[in-house]
Design an enzyme around this catalytic site. Structure first.
Site, PDB file in Angstrom:
ATOM      1  N   CYS A  99     -39.266   8.605 -57.984  1.00 19.87           N
ATOM      2  CA  CYS A  99     -39.734   7.448 -57.212  1.00 19.87           C
ATOM      3  C   CYS A  99     -41.267   7.413 -57.206  1.00 19.87           C
ATOM      4  CB  CYS A  99     -39.224   7.522 -55.775  1.00 19.87           C
ATOM      5  SG  CYS A  99     -37.434   7.580 -55.592  1.00 19.87           S
ATOM      6  N   CYS A 102     -43.505   5.690 -60.052  1.00 14.61           N
ATOM      7  CA  CYS A 102     -43.775   4.248 -59.995  1.00 14.61           C
ATOM      8  C   CYS A 102     -44.510   3.846 -58.718  1.00 14.61           C
ATOM      9  CB  CYS A 102     -42.474   3.460 -60.094  1.00 14.61           C
ATOM     10  SG  CYS A 102     -41.661   3.536 -61.707  1.00 14.61           S
ATOM     11  N   CYS A 200     -18.992 -10.315 -32.782  1.00 15.23           N
ATOM     12  CA  CYS A 200     -20.172  -9.508 -32.470  1.00 15.23           C
ATOM     13  C   CYS A 200     -20.819  -9.993 -31.178  1.00 15.23           C
ATOM     14  CB  CYS A 200     -21.200  -9.605 -33.597  1.00 15.23           C
ATOM     15  SG  CYS A 200     -20.595  -9.224 -35.253  1.00 15.23           S
ATOM     16  N   HIS A 204     -22.458  -8.032 -27.855  1.00 17.75           N
ATOM     17  CA  HIS A 204     -23.903  -7.823 -27.950  1.00 17.75           C
ATOM     18  C   HIS A 204     -24.745  -9.005 -27.485  1.00 17.75           C
ATOM     19  CE1 HIS A 204     -23.141  -4.013 -29.782  1.00 17.75           C
ATOM     20  NE2 HIS A 204     -22.439  -4.559 -30.755  1.00 17.75           N
ATOM     21  N   CYS A 245     -17.778  -1.270 -35.969  1.00 17.28           N
ATOM     22  CA  CYS A 245     -17.599  -2.338 -34.987  1.00 17.28           C
ATOM     23  C   CYS A 245     -16.406  -3.221 -35.339  1.00 17.28           C
ATOM     24  CB  CYS A 245     -18.864  -3.184 -34.900  1.00 17.28           C
ATOM     25  SG  CYS A 245     -20.192  -2.454 -33.917  1.00 17.28           S
TER      26      CYS A 245
END
Length: 284
Positions: A99, A102, A200, A204, A245
């Site tokens: 990695c 580059c 969801c 939440h 979830c």
């Protein structure tokens, strides 16, 4: 915002017989290593219709759990960041590259990257998550094998990239070529699924701040991911959490890295625009 009752969840999610109990998120402040100030509460992005203020999941944890994030020496997630640092400099693949060959120093080249993902990548013609971009680098630039989408190697690398952006504001673009996938993610967020017919948003958005079983429902923000969970003593990716979830609604889940979860991540990430990059965080 006044928290709503958990009527839809009573009984089906084993909430105590006394019903849901309100437990407001605290007003503590998060400063990592005494110098990295983390924005954990801020005005909700304009596209959000039902919440005025967005809050990191850190506010919904106990004082003991919160304390793990105050110092990197105490944060167990940083052990995996150190592992990824070694991998960053490791040559792999047919092209004999690492990695670092580059991108050079991760703290310079990757600073700010976590804050804008998922994003539409013009050269690829698609919305990509960090995991997708990492695997593209591995297969095309390094000639190495792609990592498992929610495996330890790639989750550790995402944690490393997140760690060098801590304190920077999440700024995920949802317009232009990303808009269509963002809309798909929004639809998934509000669609009830599974035998429990929950979305969801039911947990939440409608019910955050409530106690469910022995835990505290948060807004489901993902600015702190990857998250070290005390429950399984490892770093957890965003899609692994999504999978859990969906499973809890007793629905057939999507696979990590699927277009559905990529769209959902784009939408959920945009709900946290303005919060700081916090990962690797510590959660229950």
């Amino acid at each position: 915002m006044k928290f709503k009752a958990l009527t839809a969840l009573s009984g089906v999610l084993a909430i105590t017989a006394a019903g849901a109990v309100s437990a407001d998120p605290d007003d503590d402040t998060l400063v990592i290593n005494g110098e990295i100030e983390i924005v954990t509460k801020t005005a909700a992005p304009e596209h959000m219709e039902y919440i005025d203020e967005v809050m990191s999941g850190w506010h919904f944890r106990s004082d003991e759990t919160q304390a793990f994030e105050l110092d990197d020496f105490d944060n167990p997630g940083m052990l995996f960041v150190e592992q990824a640092m070694d991998v960053w400099d490791t040559v792999e693949g047919e092209k004999g590259k690492s990695c670092a060959d580059c991108h050079e120093a991760v703290e310079d080249s990757m600073k700010g990257v976590r804050a804008v993902y998922p994003k539409y990548v013009e050269s690829a013609g698609e919305v990509r998550t960090l995991e997708m971009q990492i695997n593209d680098c591995r297969t095309n630039a390094m000639g190495a094998e792609a990592w498992k989408y929610d495996g330890d190697d790639i989750t550790n690398m995402v944690a490393l990239i997140s760690s060098v952006s801590r304190g920077m504001p999440i700024n995920v673009a949802i317009d232009g070529p990303a808009e269509m996938m963002w809309e798909q993610g929004k639809e998934l967020y509000y669609t009830r699924t599974g035998q429990l017919e929950l979305s969801c948003a039911n947990c939440h958005e409608d019910s955050y701040g409530m106690m469910i079983r022995a835990d505290h429902l948060s807004q489901g923000q993902i600015n702190g991911f990857p998250a070290y969970r005390l429950k399984n003593a490892k770093l957890n990716s965003v899609h692994a959490r999504f999978k859990g979830c969906v499973r809890d609604t007793r629905a057939e889940t999507f696979a990590p890295g699927s277009p559905e979860f990529v769209a959902l991540e784009l939408y959920v990430a945009s709900r946290g625009n303005g919060l700081s990059v916090e990962g690797p965080s510590v959660r229950n």
